[in-house]
Design a protein around this motif. Structure first.
Motif, PDB file in Angstrom:
ATOM      1  N   TYR A   1     -11.203 -20.058  54.708  1.00  0.00           N
ATOM      2  CA  TYR A   1     -10.165 -19.206  55.295  1.00  0.00           C
ATOM      3  C   TYR A   1     -10.496 -17.766  54.940  1.00  0.00           C
ATOM      4  O   TYR A   1     -10.791 -17.454  53.780  1.00  0.00           O
ATOM      5  CB  TYR A   1      -8.782 -19.578  54.751  1.00  0.00           C
ATOM      6  CG  TYR A   1      -7.688 -18.638  55.221  1.00  0.00           C
ATOM      7  CD1 TYR A   1      -7.130 -18.761  56.485  1.00  0.00           C
ATOM      8  CD2 TYR A   1      -7.238 -17.611  54.392  1.00  0.00           C
ATOM      9  CE1 TYR A   1      -6.136 -17.901  56.930  1.00  0.00           C
ATOM     10  CE2 TYR A   1      -6.237 -16.735  54.828  1.00  0.00           C
ATOM     11  CZ  TYR A   1      -5.694 -16.892  56.099  1.00  0.00           C
ATOM     12  OH  TYR A   1      -4.722 -16.027  56.525  1.00  0.00           O
ATOM     13  N   ASN A   2     -10.453 -16.884  55.944  1.00  0.00           N
ATOM     14  CA  ASN A   2     -10.745 -15.464  55.729  1.00  0.00           C
ATOM     15  C   ASN A   2      -9.621 -14.610  56.299  1.00  0.00           C
ATOM     16  O   ASN A   2      -9.031 -14.949  57.335  1.00  0.00           O
ATOM     17  CB  ASN A   2     -12.068 -15.066  56.390  1.00  0.00           C
ATOM     18  CG  ASN A   2     -13.253 -15.789  55.797  1.00  0.00           C
ATOM     19  OD1 ASN A   2     -13.339 -15.952  54.588  1.00  0.00           O
ATOM     20  ND2 ASN A   2     -14.165 -16.235  56.649  1.00  0.00           N
ATOM     21  N   TYR A   3      -9.352 -13.505  55.623  1.00  0.00           N
ATOM     22  CA  TYR A   3      -8.316 -12.565  56.068  1.00  0.00           C
ATOM     23  C   TYR A   3      -8.791 -11.152  55.752  1.00  0.00           C
ATOM     24  O   TYR A   3      -9.419 -10.913  54.715  1.00  0.00           O
ATOM     25  CB  TYR A   3      -7.000 -12.849  55.325  1.00  0.00           C
ATOM     26  CG  TYR A   3      -5.969 -11.751  55.475  1.00  0.00           C
ATOM     27  CD1 TYR A   3      -5.076 -11.758  56.534  1.00  0.00           C
ATOM     28  CD2 TYR A   3      -5.901 -10.709  54.549  1.00  0.00           C
ATOM     29  CE1 TYR A   3      -4.131 -10.749  56.682  1.00  0.00           C
ATOM     30  CE2 TYR A   3      -4.958  -9.693  54.691  1.00  0.00           C
ATOM     31  CZ  TYR A   3      -4.078  -9.718  55.752  1.00  0.00           C
ATOM     32  OH  TYR A   3      -3.158  -8.720  55.898  1.00  0.00           O
ATOM     33  N   ARG A   4      -8.460 -10.214  56.626  1.00  0.00           N
ATOM     34  CA  ARG A   4      -8.766  -8.813  56.319  1.00  0.00           C
ATOM     35  C   ARG A   4      -7.816  -7.912  57.088  1.00  0.00           C
ATOM     36  O   ARG A   4      -7.331  -8.234  58.182  1.00  0.00           O
ATOM     37  CB  ARG A   4     -10.219  -8.456  56.660  1.00  0.00           C
ATOM     38  CG  ARG A   4     -10.578  -8.545  58.123  1.00  0.00           C
ATOM     39  CD  ARG A   4     -11.991  -8.027  58.376  1.00  0.00           C
ATOM     40  NE  ARG A   4     -12.089  -6.607  58.075  1.00  0.00           N
ATOM     41  CZ  ARG A   4     -13.222  -5.918  58.152  1.00  0.00           C
ATOM     42  NH1 ARG A   4     -14.346  -6.519  58.502  1.00  0.00           N
ATOM     43  NH2 ARG A   4     -13.234  -4.630  57.875  1.00  0.00           N
ATOM     44  N   ASP A   5      -7.511  -6.757  56.474  1.00  0.00           N
ATOM     45  CA  ASP A   5      -6.858  -5.666  57.179  1.00  0.00           C
ATOM     46  C   ASP A   5      -7.563  -4.382  56.744  1.00  0.00           C
ATOM     47  O   ASP A   5      -8.681  -4.431  56.229  1.00  0.00           O
ATOM     48  CB  ASP A   5      -5.338  -5.661  56.930  1.00  0.00           C
ATOM     49  CG  ASP A   5      -4.979  -5.517  55.460  1.00  0.00           C
ATOM     50  OD1 ASP A   5      -5.807  -4.964  54.687  1.00  0.00           O
ATOM     51  OD2 ASP A   5      -3.878  -5.937  55.061  1.00  0.00           O
ATOM     52  N   GLU A   6      -6.931  -3.243  56.921  1.00  0.00           N
ATOM     53  CA  GLU A   6      -7.630  -1.978  56.664  1.00  0.00           C
ATOM     54  C   GLU A   6      -7.928  -1.748  55.188  1.00  0.00           C
ATOM     55  O   GLU A   6      -8.880  -1.035  54.846  1.00  0.00           O
ATOM     56  CB  GLU A   6      -6.799  -0.813  57.205  1.00  0.00           C
ATOM     57  CG  GLU A   6      -6.678  -0.798  58.726  1.00  0.00           C
ATOM     58  CD  GLU A   6      -5.854   0.367  59.221  1.00  0.00           C
ATOM     59  OE1 GLU A   6      -5.313   1.110  58.378  1.00  0.00           O
ATOM     60  OE2 GLU A   6      -5.760   0.543  60.448  1.00  0.00           O
ATOM     61  N   THR A   7      -7.118  -2.303  54.307  1.00  0.00           N
ATOM     62  CA  THR A   7      -7.289  -2.014  52.878  1.00  0.00           C
ATOM     63  C   THR A   7      -7.597  -3.242  52.035  1.00  0.00           C
ATOM     64  O   THR A   7      -7.877  -3.107  50.848  1.00  0.00           O
ATOM     65  CB  THR A   7      -6.023  -1.353  52.310  1.00  0.00           C
ATOM     66  OG1 THR A   7      -4.906  -2.255  52.462  1.00  0.00           O
ATOM     67  CG2 THR A   7      -5.736  -0.042  53.020  1.00  0.00           C
ATOM     68  N   ARG A   8      -7.554  -4.434  52.630  1.00  0.00           N
ATOM     69  CA  ARG A   8      -7.735  -5.642  51.831  1.00  0.00           C
ATOM     70  C   ARG A   8      -8.499  -6.689  52.631  1.00  0.00           C
ATOM     71  O   ARG A   8      -8.430  -6.728  53.852  1.00  0.00           O
ATOM     72  CB  ARG A   8      -6.380  -6.226  51.406  1.00  0.00           C
ATOM     73  CG  ARG A   8      -5.552  -5.292  50.544  1.00  0.00           C
ATOM     74  CD  ARG A   8      -4.135  -5.809  50.404  1.00  0.00           C
ATOM     75  NE  ARG A   8      -3.460  -5.933  51.688  1.00  0.00           N
ATOM     76  CZ  ARG A   8      -2.195  -6.330  51.841  1.00  0.00           C
ATOM     77  NH1 ARG A   8      -1.492  -6.651  50.785  1.00  0.00           N
ATOM     78  NH2 ARG A   8      -1.651  -6.410  53.043  1.00  0.00           N
ATOM     79  N   ALA A   9      -9.178  -7.534  51.892  1.00  0.00           N
ATOM     80  CA  ALA A   9      -9.830  -8.686  52.502  1.00  0.00           C
ATOM     81  C   ALA A   9      -9.738  -9.848  51.515  1.00  0.00           C
ATOM     82  O   ALA A   9      -9.658  -9.642  50.292  1.00  0.00           O
ATOM     83  CB  ALA A   9     -11.282  -8.382  52.845  1.00  0.00           C
ATOM     84  N   PHE A  10      -9.737 -11.052  52.063  1.00  0.00           N
ATOM     85  CA  PHE A  10      -9.585 -12.239  51.236  1.00  0.00           C
ATOM     86  C   PHE A  10     -10.471 -13.343  51.799  1.00  0.00           C
ATOM     87  O   PHE A  10     -10.469 -13.591  53.009  1.00  0.00           O
ATOM     88  CB  PHE A  10      -8.108 -12.668  51.238  1.00  0.00           C
ATOM     89  CG  PHE A  10      -7.837 -14.008  50.613  1.00  0.00           C
ATOM     90  CD1 PHE A  10      -8.206 -14.274  49.309  1.00  0.00           C
ATOM     91  CD2 PHE A  10      -7.187 -15.000  51.331  1.00  0.00           C
ATOM     92  CE1 PHE A  10      -7.936 -15.505  48.735  1.00  0.00           C
ATOM     93  CE2 PHE A  10      -6.910 -16.234  50.768  1.00  0.00           C
ATOM     94  CZ  PHE A  10      -7.286 -16.481  49.461  1.00  0.00           C
ATOM     95  N   MET A  11     -11.221 -14.001  50.920  1.00  0.00           N
ATOM     96  CA  MET A  11     -12.056 -15.129  51.331  1.00  0.00           C
ATOM     97  C   MET A  11     -11.729 -16.330  50.450  1.00  0.00           C
ATOM     98  O   MET A  11     -11.710 -16.219  49.220  1.00  0.00           O
ATOM     99  CB  MET A  11     -13.542 -14.771  51.212  1.00  0.00           C
ATOM    100  CG  MET A  11     -13.984 -13.659  52.138  1.00  0.00           C
ATOM    101  SD  MET A  11     -15.785 -13.424  52.160  1.00  0.00           S
ATOM    102  CE  MET A  11     -16.089 -13.021  50.443  1.00  0.00           C
ATOM    103  N   TRP A  12     -11.487 -17.453  51.094  1.00  0.00           N
ATOM    104  CA  TRP A  12     -11.173 -18.698  50.378  1.00  0.00           C
ATOM    105  C   TRP A  12     -12.131 -19.770  50.883  1.00  0.00           C
ATOM    106  O   TRP A  12     -12.183 -20.065  52.071  1.00  0.00           O
ATOM    107  CB  TRP A  12      -9.725 -19.078  50.639  1.00  0.00           C
ATOM    108  CG  TRP A  12      -9.299 -20.437  50.134  1.00  0.00           C
ATOM    109  CD1 TRP A  12     -10.026 -21.326  49.394  1.00  0.00           C
ATOM    110  CD2 TRP A  12      -8.024 -21.064  50.353  1.00  0.00           C
ATOM    111  NE1 TRP A  12      -9.299 -22.454  49.127  1.00  0.00           N
ATOM    112  CE2 TRP A  12      -8.068 -22.327  49.700  1.00  0.00           C
ATOM    113  CE3 TRP A  12      -6.875 -20.678  51.022  1.00  0.00           C
ATOM    114  CZ2 TRP A  12      -6.986 -23.201  49.721  1.00  0.00           C
ATOM    115  CZ3 TRP A  12      -5.798 -21.545  51.035  1.00  0.00           C
ATOM    116  CH2 TRP A  12      -5.847 -22.783  50.390  1.00  0.00           C
TER     117      TRP A  12
END
Length: 244
Positions: A153-164
């Motif tokens: 699962y991956n998520y990102r916006d302008e100031t943050r990103a997350f990888m699981w």
């Protein structure tokens, strides 16, 4: 501060629909709201706030200061009374007795072995009233063996990103979750990286039933789908209702 941000992002990314499902499960299984309820591993307090809003006299306990700080913020925002305790579920000796105890989000699966899980069950039993009830859930071996391996699962916006990314663990019915957060640091004009490895361990149903019996629980029912279905070989999470 970055670990506070880590907790905040975790809080934002967690599926809010699950909190409502846990609330509905509690309301079905514990319709009497008169007693004191202890929520073990309460995390950021999202469920605790919903329980308080539904009329339960709930106290939250968690090991993490950052999670409890967010829980207090959520309680303040909702204008509910939610006493919060920092503590370890393996030692509840100083918190008194409760009419009900809950523990959701697979929290027992973060304990290292079934003997430690049994110790946690024993602590719950010792701090329940004679007619108290204990509700919890755990992931199943089907979840660890068939669903988690290769999950991403991956998520990102302008100031943050997350990888699981999830992998099968070394022990039977275990899983490892590699969580990496990238958070933009204005001072450095670059991203800070925070990584955590989460390890979960579950067991066959008979092991949980034996541990509960050894802890003093004589009445145990097991269900799936937040208490609405009978478990089968494809059940991903078991839900327990226990009495001494």
């Amino acid at each position: 501060m970055i670990y506070q941000t880590f907790a905040e992002l975790y809080d934002e990314l967690f599926d809010p629909a699950m909190y409502q499902q846990w609330l509905d499960f509690v309301r079905r299984e514990l319709p009497n709201q008169d007693g004191q309820l202890l929520e073990l591993a309460c995390g950021t307090g999202r469920l605790g706030v919903l329980l308080a809003q539904a009329g339960y006299q709930v106290t939250g306990l968690d090991l993490s200061e950052n999670m409890l700080a967010l829980a207090q913020e959520h309680a303040d925002e909702a204008a509910v009374t939610l006493p919060l305790l920092q503590g370890d579920m393996l030692d509840l000796s100083e918190i008194g007795t409760f009419d009900a105890v809950t523990c959701f989000a697979d929290s027992f699966c973060y304990l290292p072995d079934i003997a430690t899980v049994q110790r946690a069950f024993e602590q719950v039993a010792q701090h329940l009233t004679a007619t108290g009830e204990f509700l919890f859930d755990v992931i199943t071996p089907y979840q660890t063996d068939e669903v988690y391996p290769g999950y991403m699962y991956n998520y990102r916006d302008e100031t943050r990103a997350f990888m699981w990314t999830s992998y099968a663990g070394e022990q039977p019915h275990s899983a490892e979750h590699d969580l990496t957060f990238f958070i933009y640091n204005d001072d450095k004009q670059a991203f800070d990286e925070v990584s955590e490895l989460h390890q979960e361990q579950t067991y066959v149903l008979a092991d949980y039933q034996q541990a509960l019996q050894a802890a003093g629980f004589s009445q145990v029912t097991v269900s799936a789908d937040f208490g609405q279905q009978q478990p089968d070989e494809h059940t991903t999470r078991w839900f327990f209702k226990c009495r001494k």
